[in-house]
Design a protein around this motif. Structure first.
Motif, PDB file in Angstrom:
ATOM      1  N   THR A   1      88.424  -1.344 -90.864  1.00 24.19           N
ATOM      2  CA  THR A   1      88.197  -1.321 -92.303  1.00 24.19           C
ATOM      3  C   THR A   1      88.373   0.101 -92.783  1.00 24.19           C
ATOM      4  O   THR A   1      87.829   1.036 -92.215  1.00 24.19           O
ATOM      5  N   GLY A   2      89.161   0.272 -93.840  1.00 29.38           N
ATOM      6  CA  GLY A   2      89.388   1.585 -94.415  1.00 29.38           C
ATOM      7  C   GLY A   2      88.947   1.618 -95.860  1.00 29.38           C
ATOM      8  O   GLY A   2      88.559   0.600 -96.435  1.00 29.38           O
ATOM      9  N   VAL A   3      88.999   2.785 -96.461  1.00 27.93           N
ATOM     10  CA  VAL A   3      88.629   2.946 -97.857  1.00 27.93           C
ATOM     11  C   VAL A   3      89.828   3.497 -98.611  1.00 27.93           C
ATOM     12  O   VAL A   3      90.411   4.500 -98.219  1.00 27.93           O
TER      13      VAL A   3
ATOM     14  N   LYS B   1      87.188  -1.104-100.318  1.00 26.95           N
ATOM     15  CA  LYS B   1      87.316  -1.314 -98.876  1.00 26.95           C
ATOM     16  C   LYS B   1      88.510  -2.222 -98.618  1.00 26.95           C
ATOM     17  O   LYS B   1      88.672  -3.247 -99.269  1.00 26.95           O
ATOM     18  N   ILE B   2      89.340  -1.834 -97.653  1.00 27.71           N
ATOM     19  CA  ILE B   2      90.522  -2.611 -97.308  1.00 27.71           C
ATOM     20  C   ILE B   2      90.576  -2.821 -95.806  1.00 27.71           C
ATOM     21  O   ILE B   2      90.016  -2.046 -95.041  1.00 27.71           O
TER      22      ILE B   2
END
Length: 121
Positions: free
Chosen positions: A91-93, A100-101
């Motif tokens: 999960t990234g930002v 959140k992506i």
């Protein structure tokens, strides 16, 4: 009929000695040797023609790319090792929105420099 620019190009100011002494360190790090320069260097050192040298460089690069694409690790003595590494899903930002992506799993090319090269840098 088109107008021609009659202005002379602007001259660059001369560098001072202090700036000139600091410049070679940064310039050396920023220099890049391309395929053509490698071909010339190999032709000079090995006593080959530029055409022969270009063929050697091309075949070597194609072989390295083919091996890495097939998932093999390529060791270049005195230089290092190229390999493919798996990356996990995470999960990234998103910058700016803080949304959140999900980032999918994938592969990346990794290079580990040889200890002999590290020691001489």
């Amino acid at each position: 009929m088109t107008k021609k620019n009659t202005k002379a190009p602007a001259k660059k100011p001369a560098a001072t000695k202090s700036a000139a002494s600091a410049a070679p360190k940064k310039a050396a790090a920023a220099e890049k040797i391309g395929k053509t320069q490698m071909v010339d260097m190999i032709a000079d050192r090995a006593g080959l023609t530029k055409k022969q040298s270009e063929e050697v460089v091309s075949v070597m690069l194609e072989s390295i790319v083919e091996a890495v694409r097939s998932g093999k690790s390529v060791g270049l003595p005195g230089l290092g090792t190229l390999s493919v590494r798996e990356t996990a899903a995470r999960t990234g930002v998103r910058p700016g929105t803080s949304e959140k992506i999900q980032i999918a799993a994938g592969k990346k090319l990794a290079f580990k420099a040889a200890t002999t090269l590290k020691g001489t840098l």
